[in-house]
Enzyme design. Sequence first.
Site, PDB file in Angstrom:
ATOM      1  N   GLU A 194     -25.877  19.100 -19.481  1.00  0.00           N
ATOM      2  CA  GLU A 194     -24.737  19.700 -18.766  1.00  0.00           C
ATOM      3  C   GLU A 194     -25.151  20.408 -17.480  1.00  0.00           C
ATOM      4  O   GLU A 194     -24.373  20.502 -16.539  1.00  0.00           O
ATOM      5  CB  GLU A 194     -23.978  20.659 -19.680  1.00  0.00           C
ATOM      6  CG  GLU A 194     -23.216  19.981 -20.820  1.00  0.00           C
ATOM      7  CD  GLU A 194     -24.074  19.782 -22.063  1.00  0.00           C
ATOM      8  OE1 GLU A 194     -25.309  19.987 -22.005  1.00  0.00           O
ATOM      9  OE2 GLU A 194     -23.498  19.407 -23.109  1.00  0.00           O
TER      10      GLU A 194
ATOM     11  N   PHE B 175     -18.443  27.094 -35.414  1.00  0.00           N
ATOM     12  CA  PHE B 175     -19.409  26.094 -34.957  1.00  0.00           C
ATOM     13  C   PHE B 175     -19.148  25.748 -33.485  1.00  0.00           C
ATOM     14  O   PHE B 175     -18.025  25.494 -33.084  1.00  0.00           O
ATOM     15  CB  PHE B 175     -19.314  24.830 -35.820  1.00  0.00           C
ATOM     16  CG  PHE B 175     -20.227  23.732 -35.350  1.00  0.00           C
ATOM     17  CD1 PHE B 175     -21.606  23.891 -35.433  1.00  0.00           C
ATOM     18  CD2 PHE B 175     -19.723  22.570 -34.800  1.00  0.00           C
ATOM     19  CE1 PHE B 175     -22.463  22.891 -34.979  1.00  0.00           C
ATOM     20  CE2 PHE B 175     -20.564  21.563 -34.343  1.00  0.00           C
ATOM     21  CZ  PHE B 175     -21.945  21.729 -34.435  1.00  0.00           C
ATOM     22  N   GLN B 176     -20.196  25.744 -32.694  1.00  0.00           N
ATOM     23  CA  GLN B 176     -20.138  25.471 -31.251  1.00  0.00           C
ATOM     24  C   GLN B 176     -19.132  26.370 -30.536  1.00  0.00           C
ATOM     25  O   GLN B 176     -18.405  25.928 -29.646  1.00  0.00           O
ATOM     26  CB  GLN B 176     -19.866  23.993 -30.976  1.00  0.00           C
ATOM     27  CG  GLN B 176     -21.051  23.111 -31.400  1.00  0.00           C
ATOM     28  CD  GLN B 176     -21.026  21.718 -30.807  1.00  0.00           C
ATOM     29  OE1 GLN B 176     -19.965  21.141 -30.574  1.00  0.00           O
ATOM     30  NE2 GLN B 176     -22.210  21.161 -30.561  1.00  0.00           N
TER      31      GLN B 176
ATOM     32  N   LYS C 127      -9.356  23.818 -28.303  1.00  0.00           N
ATOM     33  CA  LYS C 127      -9.005  22.469 -28.754  1.00  0.00           C
ATOM     34  C   LYS C 127      -7.505  22.324 -29.020  1.00  0.00           C
ATOM     35  O   LYS C 127      -6.933  21.259 -28.777  1.00  0.00           O
ATOM     36  CB  LYS C 127      -9.807  22.125 -30.020  1.00  0.00           C
ATOM     37  CG  LYS C 127      -9.830  20.642 -30.281  1.00  0.00           C
ATOM     38  CD  LYS C 127     -10.884  20.227 -31.288  1.00  0.00           C
ATOM     39  CE  LYS C 127     -10.780  18.719 -31.511  1.00  0.00           C
ATOM     40  NZ  LYS C 127     -11.823  18.213 -32.384  1.00  0.00           N
TER      41      LYS C 127
ATOM     42  N   MET D 286     -45.242  27.963  -4.813  1.00  0.00           N
ATOM     43  CA  MET D 286     -44.846  29.219  -4.179  1.00  0.00           C
ATOM     44  C   MET D 286     -45.395  30.421  -4.956  1.00  0.00           C
ATOM     45  O   MET D 286     -45.854  31.393  -4.367  1.00  0.00           O
ATOM     46  CB  MET D 286     -43.323  29.295  -4.068  1.00  0.00           C
ATOM     47  CG  MET D 286     -42.815  30.469  -3.239  1.00  0.00           C
ATOM     48  SD  MET D 286     -43.468  30.460  -1.550  1.00  0.00           S
ATOM     49  CE  MET D 286     -42.091  29.725  -0.663  1.00  0.00           C
TER      50      MET D 286
END
Lengths: 162, 563
Positions: free
Chosen positions: B55, B117-118, B167, B473
């Site tokens: 993602e 969940f999630q 949802k 760097m």
Amino acid sequence: MKKYTLAVLVENKSGVLAKVAGLFSKRGYNIDNLAVGVTEDPEISRMTIVVQGDDQVLEQVTKQFNKIVDVIKVSDIEEDDTVERELALIKVTADVTTRAEIIQIANIFRARIVDVARNSITVEVTGDESKIQAIEKLLRQFGIKEMARTGKIALVRGPKKV
Amino acid sequence: MTIGSPEKVTGARALIKGLEEEDVTTMFGYPGAALLHIYDELYDSDLRHVLVRHEQAAVHAADGYARVTGKTGVCMATSGPGATNLVTGIATAYMDSIPIVALTGQVPHSIIGNDSFQEADITGITLPITKHRYLVPEAKDLPRIVKEAFHIASTGRQGPVLIDMPKDVINGEFEYHSIETVKLQGYKPTYRGNAQQIKKAAEEIAKSTNPIIYAGGGVISSNASAELAELAETLMAPVTTTLMGIGSIPTEHPLNLGMLGMHGSKYANYSVQGSDLIIAVGARFDDRVTGKLQSFAPNAKVIHIDIDPAEISKNVPAHIPIVGDAKIVLKSLIKHVKQCNSETWLEKINEWKREYPLTYEQGKFIKPQFVIEQISEACSNAIIVTEVGQHQMWAAQFFKYKEPRTFITSGGLGTMGYGFPAAIGAKVGRPDKTVINIAGDGSFQMNSRELATAVQNDIPVVSVILNNGYLGMVRQWQELFYDRRYSHTCIKGSVDFVKLAEAYGALGLRVEKPSEVRPAIKEAIASGRPSVIDITIECEENVSPMVPAGAAINEFIGPEGNK
């Protein structure tokens, strides 16, 4: 360090208070006092915020507030002539020997007795910060069991709106 | 259904309709359980959805797409880990004021707050790194929220907006209605500069003999490049740009001094320090630009033009603030000004330019600066995207940019791993352009799996890895400030980038000699395939000039020393 009182009109939506609080932590500002409640328009809430800092901090706080989409208006009312009130509920230890004196103190401060039990009295007092501090100091000798204070709320005197 | 009656739709369908009404043609995303309804709608939709492999790449790609096209980028991720994987990319876009709408799935309202969940409180997590965010209450609110989100993201000071969709909102049905206008009481950006302030600015400009224009990313986001050049040429004032402002004026423009700040050119920094007037346009006086604030441009008055009032006098006090859109303000300012008496000043600056040019020495191994010059010569019209580190600074210093929106980099947040997915988004947004991701061997490894995305979707991005075997760097700072104790910065030989590219079905090329650089770049571009060129460079080359953190910007360190 100076204190500033800000009147902030916000959309009455969930999450706005979190955003305001988040702003203070993110930018490292000190918030002294915050009171929030709905206004005459049910879709708008008013926050009264007391912030500490110098003029530059105030300027940044005001600008950062204005960046929040749900914030409608920010006004610094520190310099205005205002009516300011706080409310405190103070539960004081009391028995037969002290009850009369506590009630006397409450009367002098135009405070109200809102609850009495065998060993306690609860006093409700409204006023500015100094008045509440004064009564708190006087009641301390009896033993304060518990105290709850609202933040300061303020309106500008006269017909002017923020 | 009778004609005229509203159509009954799901939240998922309403979202797609809303995106179409906002002229979204492309989005980047990754599906998940909470988003199943939306992905089912996408199956029949004309919307192009680019499937990434993580993602983070979706949000960086949306960001790269937004930067090259000027449109709002759109990305989507599922609830919980999908949403949290967007966080770095949202913060990147926020710091650089890039318009993005990030869509996330959420668990149903009925179980929000149950550690389901999630589940992740993504509106809470992104509170300090988004311009605005929504947790959609009901399906019927979606059309309004989508409209508002795009409006907020793309107007005023642009930035990321998040829409979190439970949802039940996605699956819920309601009677669809298009939203025509946005009504937001607390959101009214100022575009037109105050006329009095513009007059005052013009008066101050007329008095100046040592003016300098300091241009930032705001010039690019308001498409004010032509106005910037016109102002500079009218005043005969030099222009220095921030990292974000690169491309706002061509590198080769005679009045352009290039980048200022920590790795700015010496002549740019000396010019800022010697100026009597700074005209800041769409820039925010970042610490990498100003160095020690107390010593910054000690004799200069400051005119600060910015769309965000909160940037005015945040770091450097502005004598004349002008809140407004860079393009609109510059247009009206130009009408009130004429040439400054800057001849002696420009001569002095030219002297500095001759004395302290941006340069490097050739050596036994390939020099990174040489590679950038070769890319610049081989494909001068390319869009250059970078990761973060030494290679980023070399790309800023040595490529000759011709137009805005051709230098794409994570400026404010400094996100390693940004470049490759952003390059994918850039190529999707501008398929007509050659897109080159200039990378380090450290940064590239952060999101190298997106090679799969580039190959599967046939997005021919060329990644040029300046491979020095170090997190360069950080190594440079360890060399200069930690007595060469290279603690955990050596990554030599960690991966064979050519084989890695080939494993994904991309083109992999290895370059070890200076003479091979140019042909490899040409071969990669000509292949029309996603490509990786692994170039072994001088391993302890430093970015120079350099001002150490916290010093005044004319206090340079390094082998060339101070003046």
